[in-house]
Enzyme design. Structure first.
Site, short mmCIF file in Angstrom:
data_model
loop_
_atom_site.label_atom_id
_atom_site.label_comp_id
_atom_site.label_asym_id
_atom_site.label_seq_id
_atom_site.Cartn_x
_atom_site.Cartn_y
_atom_site.Cartn_z
N TYR A 54 0.81 -1.22 0.00
CA TYR A 54 0.00 0.00 0.00
C TYR A 54 0.84 1.27 0.00
CZ TYR A 54 -3.33 -3.54 1.36
OH TYR A 54 -4.09 -4.68 1.38
N VAL A 84 14.38 1.54 -4.30
CA VAL A 84 14.10 2.05 -2.94
C VAL A 84 15.01 1.32 -1.96
CG1 VAL A 84 12.35 2.25 -1.14
CG2 VAL A 84 11.70 2.53 -3.54
N ARG A 85 15.80 2.08 -1.21
CA ARG A 85 16.71 1.45 -0.25
C ARG A 85 15.95 0.93 0.97
NH1 ARG A 85 20.43 5.65 -1.85
NH2 ARG A 85 22.40 4.76 -2.56
N GLU A 127 17.93 7.18 21.00
CA GLU A 127 17.21 8.36 21.46
C GLU A 127 17.47 8.63 22.94
OE1 GLU A 127 13.26 8.94 20.05
OE2 GLU A 127 13.60 7.81 18.19
N ASP A 192 10.54 15.63 13.69
CA ASP A 192 9.70 16.79 13.99
C ASP A 192 8.36 16.36 14.56
OD1 ASP A 192 11.25 19.15 13.41
OD2 ASP A 192 11.37 18.39 11.37
N TYR A 193 8.45 15.68 15.70
CA TYR A 193 7.25 15.25 16.42
C TYR A 193 7.60 15.01 17.89
CZ TYR A 193 9.39 11.09 14.18
OH TYR A 193 10.26 10.16 13.66
N ASP A 194 6.59 14.75 18.69
CA ASP A 194 6.77 14.65 20.15
C ASP A 194 7.38 15.94 20.68
OD1 ASP A 194 5.89 12.07 19.82
OD2 ASP A 194 7.90 11.18 19.91
N TRP A 346 6.90 9.05 10.23
CA TRP A 346 6.67 8.01 11.23
C TRP A 346 5.17 7.89 11.41
CZ3 TRP A 346 9.61 4.44 13.70
CH2 TRP A 346 8.93 3.68 14.66
#
Ligand SMILES: *[C@@H]1O[C@H](CO)[C@@H](O)[C@H](O)[C@H]1NC(C)=O
Ligand SMILES: *[C@@H]1O[C@H](CO)[C@@H](O)[C@H](O)[C@H]1NC(C)=O
Ligand SMILES: *[C@@H]1O[C@H](CO)[C@@H](O)[C@H](O)[C@H]1NC(C)=O
Ligand SMILES: *[C@@H]1O[C@H](CO)[C@@H](O)[C@H](O)[C@H]1NC(C)=O
Ligand SMILES: *[C@@H]1O[C@H](CO)[C@@H](O)[C@H](O)[C@H]1NC(C)=O
Ligand SMILES: *[C@@H]1O[C@H](CO)[C@@H](O)[C@H](O)[C@H]1NC(C)=O
Ligand SMILES: *[C@@H]1O[C@H](CO)[C@@H](O)[C@H](O)[C@H]1NC(C)=O
Ligand SMILES: *[C@@H]1O[C@H](CO)[C@@H](O)[C@H](O)[C@H]1NC(C)=O
Length: 369
Positions: A54, A84-85, A127, A192-194, A346
């Site tokens: 998909y 596509v890697r 992280e 660019d989240y959380d 993500w």
């Protein structure tokens, strides 16, 4: 005869164990690392091994493998055919950053994994907090050593590093050596989240996961350090946060949702008070007539959509903050005008009943190109 068959089985077993898996794509050429020159990137983080049919294969350039299952042969051959890697998410324990034995073993293991599965590199996803500059340098050295080991086998292997949304302020106590990391790898994937992980405001209220103005300010801070735009990928969320609102007297039209305190790295106002929810589920909730909600709203300060609803289990007010094609488009336009290396998501495993929803979400990212 039985004896001979037994010997035969032992020998074939030995051969199979010493030789790695055969190329499943019918043509051995397809199992070589993809030899593609540096290009603009759309990196999709994948958490489900079966959803790849998909994906928007026309625009994806790299898929980050974040699941434990083996990569399906069909996915491998499809990715190779379409250029596509496939890169594995790579975690290294911070407390072993000064252990050279561990480092050497780990790099060999990663290289062996990538070679034996015919994939194309690694995406570092450490992280953890690192506040000691010496340890930060050691992390950079690990990335550099890994990059060198891979590139000496094949210069087209890709090594990228996931970093928090701002290089200043030690976001989430990640005082990494961002300039060093950008030089030691092919590019940084800026998460660019959380972005509400630690909020120091008077009242603790629900807010946007990825406000465009902060995404821009954070990205500019990377470039102010001297990091090349071509080394920065803007990764955006296809998920949001479901926050419980505490207190009383809410109506479905109330804007301010006060959230319960929850401690994250010493700060008591955090998105840890909310629950992460996939965009596809969020849209199903909005469309579910059994859930009372205040309708889809747009917050012009944070340029993000949200809505209030009554939680079915507790009967109390909740507020959902998320991203949709409108908010994603604003950020992708920033990525394009800054001439960044690329965009990312993500995660790309959302499935929609409504094909229009799906094509609008992919389309928002595709507009980078
Ligand atoms: C992956 O997705 C399929 C289909 O949506 C689902 O049945 C399966 O449980 C998912 N796997 C994991 C590990 O979440
Ligand atoms: C260093 O790494 C090696 C190999 O993984 C391990 O056996 C050893 O216990 C580690 N040393 C320390 C001090 O953790
Ligand atoms: C960017 O850097 C400046 C200067 O170091 C700092 O004041 C600011 O908090 C940083 N982050 C953002 C999002 O502007
Ligand atoms: C809620 O509204 C009622 C009536 O307006 C008021 O008396 C009460 O103090 C309010 N409660 C809170 C927690 O604001
Ligand atoms: C959160 O911490 C601040 C100081 O850091 C304190 O003033 C405030 O009372 C705390 N709030 C709650 C709800 O614990
Ligand atoms: C979001 O979707 C992914 C992929 O289908 C799944 O693994 C994950 O459990 C979902 N998360 C939530 C909170 O539903
Ligand atoms: C909303 O629900 C209807 C009826 O179940 C369905 O036909 C439609 O595709 C759904 N829309 C979205 C955006 O999911
Ligand atoms: C999908 O988009 C097409 C073209 O914009 C529109 O005609 C159609 O009604 C949409 N379908 C749904 C289910 O919203």
């Amino acid at each position: 005869m039985k004896y001979l068959i037994f010997i035969f089985i032992i020998i074939t077993n030995l051969i199979c164990q010493s030789n790695s898996k055969e190329c499943p794509c019918g043509n051995d050429q397809l199992c070589k690392p993809l030899e593609i020159e540096p290009r603009k990137e759309f990196i999709g983080f994948s958490v489900n091994s079966t959803h790849y049919p998909y994906y928007n294969w026309d625009t994806l350039t790299t898929i980050g493998i974040f699941y434990q299952e083996e990569i399906e042969d069909k996915l491998l051959c499809m990715a190779k055919t379409l250029g596509v890697r496939l890169v594995y998410s790579a975690f290294y324990p911070v407390d072993q950053l000064s252990n050279q034995t561990h480092i050497d073993e780990w790099i060999n293991q990663q290289l062996e994994l990538v070679q034996s599965t015919f994939t194309d590199g690694l995406n570092f996803d450490v992280e953890d907090p690192i506040t000691d500059p010496i340890v930060a340098k050691q992390y950079t050295q690990l990335v550099a050593a890994t990059n060198n080991a891979f590139k000496s086998v094949n210069p087209y292997y890709q090594i990228s590093v996931d970093v928090a949304w701002d290089s200043s302020n030690c976001i989430d106590e990640r005082c990494y050596d961002y300039v060093g990391l950008s030089k030691a790898s092919d590019f940084l994937v800026v998460m660019d989240y959380d972005m509400q992980s630690r909020v120091y405001t008077k009242t603790c209220v629900a807010s946007a996961n990825s406000p465009p103005s902060l995404v821009l300010a954070g990205m500019l801070n990377f470039t102010k350090l001297g990091i090349d735009e071509n080394s920065l990928v803007m990764a955006l969320p296809w998920y949001g946060y479901n926050y419980p609102c505490i207190g009383m007297n809410y109506t479905l039209q109330t804007f301010e949702c006060i959230i319960p305190p929850s401690n994250y790295l010493g700060c008591n106002c955090s998105d840890a008070s909310g629950i992460e929810i996939n965009y596809s589920i969020i849209m199903d909730m909005l469309n579910d007539t059994s859930i009372a909600n205040g309708g889809l709203q747009w917050d012009s300060e944070f340029e993000s959509p949200y809505f209030n609803f009554i939680d079915l289990f507790t009967g109390t007010q909740h507020q959902m903050w998320f991203d949709n094609p409108q908010s994603l488009n604003i950020k992708v336009t920033v990525a394009r005008s800054m001439n960044l290396r690329g965009v990312g998501v993500w995660n790309i495993d959302q499935l929609w009943q409504d094909p229009n929803l799906s094509s609008e979400m992919w389309g928002a990212l595709n507009s980078f190109f």
